[in-house]
Design an enzyme around this catalytic site. Structure first.
Site, PDB file in Angstrom:
ATOM      1  CG  ASP A  11      -1.729   1.180   1.470  1.00 42.64           C
ATOM      2  OD1 ASP A  11      -1.535   2.186   0.756  1.00 42.64           O
ATOM      3  OD2 ASP A  11      -2.592   1.124   2.374  1.00 42.64           O
ATOM      4  CG  HIS A  18      -6.750   3.488   4.790  1.00 41.61           C
ATOM      5  ND1 HIS A  18      -5.384   3.332   4.650  1.00 41.61           N
ATOM      6  CD2 HIS A  18      -6.928   4.205   5.930  1.00 41.61           C
ATOM      7  CE1 HIS A  18      -4.762   3.908   5.671  1.00 41.61           C
ATOM      8  NE2 HIS A  18      -5.677   4.453   6.453  1.00 41.61           N
ATOM      9  CG  ASP A  52      -5.411   0.740   0.956  1.00 40.41           C
ATOM     10  OD1 ASP A  52      -5.351  -0.506   0.994  1.00 40.41           O
ATOM     11  OD2 ASP A  52      -5.348   1.452   1.967  1.00 40.41           O
ATOM     12  CG  ASP A  53      -2.884  -3.238   0.114  1.00 36.91           C
ATOM     13  OD1 ASP A  53      -1.820  -3.436   0.700  1.00 36.91           O
ATOM     14  OD2 ASP A  53      -3.897  -2.777   0.679  1.00 36.91           O
ATOM     15  CE1 TYR A  90      -4.961  10.183   5.835  1.00 36.38           C
ATOM     16  CE2 TYR A  90      -4.842   7.804   6.108  1.00 36.38           C
ATOM     17  CZ  TYR A  90      -4.829   9.077   6.648  1.00 36.38           C
ATOM     18  OH  TYR A  90      -4.677   9.244   7.990  1.00 36.38           O
ATOM     19  N   GLY A 103      18.959  -5.757   0.017  1.00 35.51           N
ATOM     20  CA  GLY A 103      19.161  -7.154  -0.337  1.00 35.51           C
ATOM     21  C   GLY A 103      17.935  -8.006  -0.567  1.00 35.51           C
ATOM     22  CE1 TYR A 228      -3.348  -1.221  11.694  1.00 39.04           C
ATOM     23  CE2 TYR A 228      -3.880   1.115  11.792  1.00 39.04           C
ATOM     24  CZ  TYR A 228      -4.050  -0.135  11.223  1.00 39.04           C
ATOM     25  OH  TYR A 228      -4.920  -0.293  10.170  1.00 39.04           O
ATOM     26  CE  LYS A 231      -4.858  -5.989  11.289  1.00 45.08           C
ATOM     27  NZ  LYS A 231      -4.094  -6.397  12.457  1.00 45.08           N
ATOM     28  CG  ASP A 232       0.006  -7.607   8.420  1.00 45.60           C
ATOM     29  OD1 ASP A 232       0.524  -6.654   9.009  1.00 45.60           O
ATOM     30  OD2 ASP A 232      -0.694  -8.461   8.985  1.00 45.60           O
ATOM     31  CG  ASP A 233      -4.419  -4.993   3.585  1.00 41.67           C
ATOM     32  OD1 ASP A 233      -5.047  -5.451   4.552  1.00 41.67           O
ATOM     33  OD2 ASP A 233      -4.412  -3.790   3.313  1.00 41.67           O
TER      34      ASP A 233
HETATM   35  P1  13P Z   1      -4.983  -0.534   5.045  1.00 35.89           P
HETATM   36  O1  13P Z   1      -4.126  -1.499   5.808  1.00 35.89           O
HETATM   37  O2  13P Z   1      -5.706  -1.184   3.916  1.00 35.89           O
HETATM   38  O3  13P Z   1      -4.204   0.673   4.619  1.00 35.89           O
HETATM   39  O4  13P Z   1      -6.135  -0.034   6.023  1.00 35.89           O
HETATM   40  C1  13P Z   1      -5.735   0.658   7.147  1.00 35.89           C
HETATM   41  C2  13P Z   1      -6.846   1.197   7.972  1.00 35.89           C
HETATM   42  O5  13P Z   1      -6.541   1.722   9.023  1.00 35.89           O
HETATM   43  C3  13P Z   1      -8.244   1.075   7.530  1.00 35.89           C
HETATM   44  O6  13P Z   1      -9.125   1.708   8.409  1.00 35.89           O
HETATM   45 MG    MG Z   2      -4.841  -2.077   2.294  1.00 36.93          MG
HETATM   46 MG    MG Z   3      -3.988   2.169   3.386  1.00 35.43          MG
END
Ligand code: 13P
Ligand code: MG
Ligand code: MG
Ligand code: 13P
Length: 364
Positions: A11, A18, A52-53, A90, A103, A228, A231-233
């Site tokens: 992301d 997001h 958003d990834d 964002y 690396g 935080y 997230k690691d989507d």
């Molecule tokens: P992402 O991990 O997809 O960027 O979402 C983060 C978030 O805080 C959504 O509310």
């Molecule tokens: Mg995401």
């Molecule tokens: Mg995001």
């Protein structure tokens, strides 16, 4: 000659908030991959978005953990971040946690899943893309695909699958790994993978042939950053047919929108909704979490596809169920079990609030 499929994802800025990726970012990813094909770094490459990834799907013959390829993906995310900054998207550069490439992209923020294969006469693969969820979310669907005969008929009736699969499980907090053989060690396997925030299935191997059947990204942003940051989507690659589950067996687990970690601020449980690419723009409470399935046939390393596999009315019930579950969970507001349990909140406001209140607690 073995080929490698690598999916490296990050992301690098959301449009709006997001919820989605701006087309200029996706175009940039596509241009970078086209240049890499021209230069001979890749056999083929495609850029795709889920929420958003950005997911760079790359086919090449350089093996896993190739420094040049990892650097190329990193550089594409860095230059894409410049566009995100220009558009003031964002969280521009959200997942790029290192200052400079060193690396291997693992441990630097972006997620990666790489699978080496010798292309068969016909090589169907599915690339899954997740948003608003977390590494470990593929534990349950992988279990269904590779160990549950009520999901995968082939485990019972296809000779090539009947020997079962081996699961490589990573302990994400202690950086250890272990392999369990299914079906005979199923109960031991489930003790660990039933806790996906701590243990994630990294890869699955067909015991009959020793070939890797599936791999998922297990990178955990909060464990890298110590706080935080998003997230690691995750992403996953799954080979289908022959010694592997059929395409429909690989897609079948997603007819149930299982509850995963993620949703708003990465701090809630919500149903994992399977959608088409066009519907992978989580807006309601930044969710519900999404999963998209891109189907490809490989032809001498070329990615023939994608087919948008959840763009199918047979997933309408799962989507409806996900909306109903979201309605119900949302009624809990800031209460568990919608909000994550305390030990999963340690990367959010909890330590700061606990510290602020520490002196005000007294004995009962
Ligand atoms: P992402 O991990 O997809 O960027 O979402 C983060 C978030 O805080 C959504 O509310
Ligand atoms: Mg995401
Ligand atoms: Mg995001
Ligand atoms: P390997 O088993 O390929 O070293 O994977 C480690 C890893 O990806 C941790 O996230």
């Amino acid at each position: 000659m073995p080929q490698t499929l690598s999916v490296i994802k990050a992301d690098i800025g959301g449009w709006v908030g997001h919820t989605a990726m701006h087309p200029e970012i996706l175009d940039h990813g596509r241009e970078q991959l086209a240049l890499a094909v021209q230069s001979g770094l890749l056999i083929d490459g495609q850029a795709h978005a889920c929420g958003d990834d950005m997911f760079l799907v790359m086919s090449h013959d350089r093996g896993e953990d190739n420094t040049e390829l990892h650097q190329y993906a990193w550089d594409a995310f860095v230059s894409g971040t410049e566009i995100a900054k220009k558009l003031k998207l964002y969280g521009a550069g959200q997942d790029l946690l290192a200052d400079a490439f060193s690396g291997n992209i693992r441990g630097m923020g972006p997620g990666s899943a790489e699978l080496e294969l010798v292309e068969r006469q016909s090589e169907p693969v599915i690339v899954f893309m997740g948003d608003k969820t977390s590494s470990g979310s593929f534990n349950l669907p992988f279990y269904k695909m590779f160990a549950d005969p009520f999901n995968t008929a082939g485990l019972v009736i296809a000779e090539a699958l009947h020997q079962g699969f081996a699961f490589e499980v990573h302990d994400l907090k202690n950086h250890k790994k272990i392999v369990f053989n299914a079906p005979e060690e199923l109960y031991d396997l489930l003790v660990f993978i039933g806790s996906p925030a701590h243990y994630a299935i990294k890869r699955v191997v067909a015991r009959a042939t020793g070939e890797v059947a599936a791999v998922s990204s297990t990178d955990k942003l909060s464990l890298i950053a110590g706080r935080y940051v998003g997230k690691d989507d995750p992403t996953a690659i799954v080979r289908c047919q022959g010694a592997f589950p059929a395409v429909g067996e690989v897609l079948e687990p997603f007819t149930t929108p299982y509850i995963v970690e993620g949703f708003m601020r990465g701090s809630h449980y919500g149903p994992w909704m399977p959608t088409s690419v066009a519907e992978a723009h989580p807006a309601r409470f930044d969710g519900p979490p999404r999963v998209v399935a891109l189907g490809f046939q490989l032809a001498n390393g070329k990615l023939i596809g994608p087919r948008d596999m959840f763009d199918d009315p047979s997933y309408n019930n799962a989507r409806q169920k996900a909306n109903d579950i979201s309605d119900f969970l949302r009624l809990h507001g800031p209460f568990e079990p919608h909000r994550l349990p305390l030990d999963e909140m340690e990367y959010t406001t909890m330590p700061a609030v606990a510290a602020k209140m520490a002196s005000r607690w007294s004995e009962i």
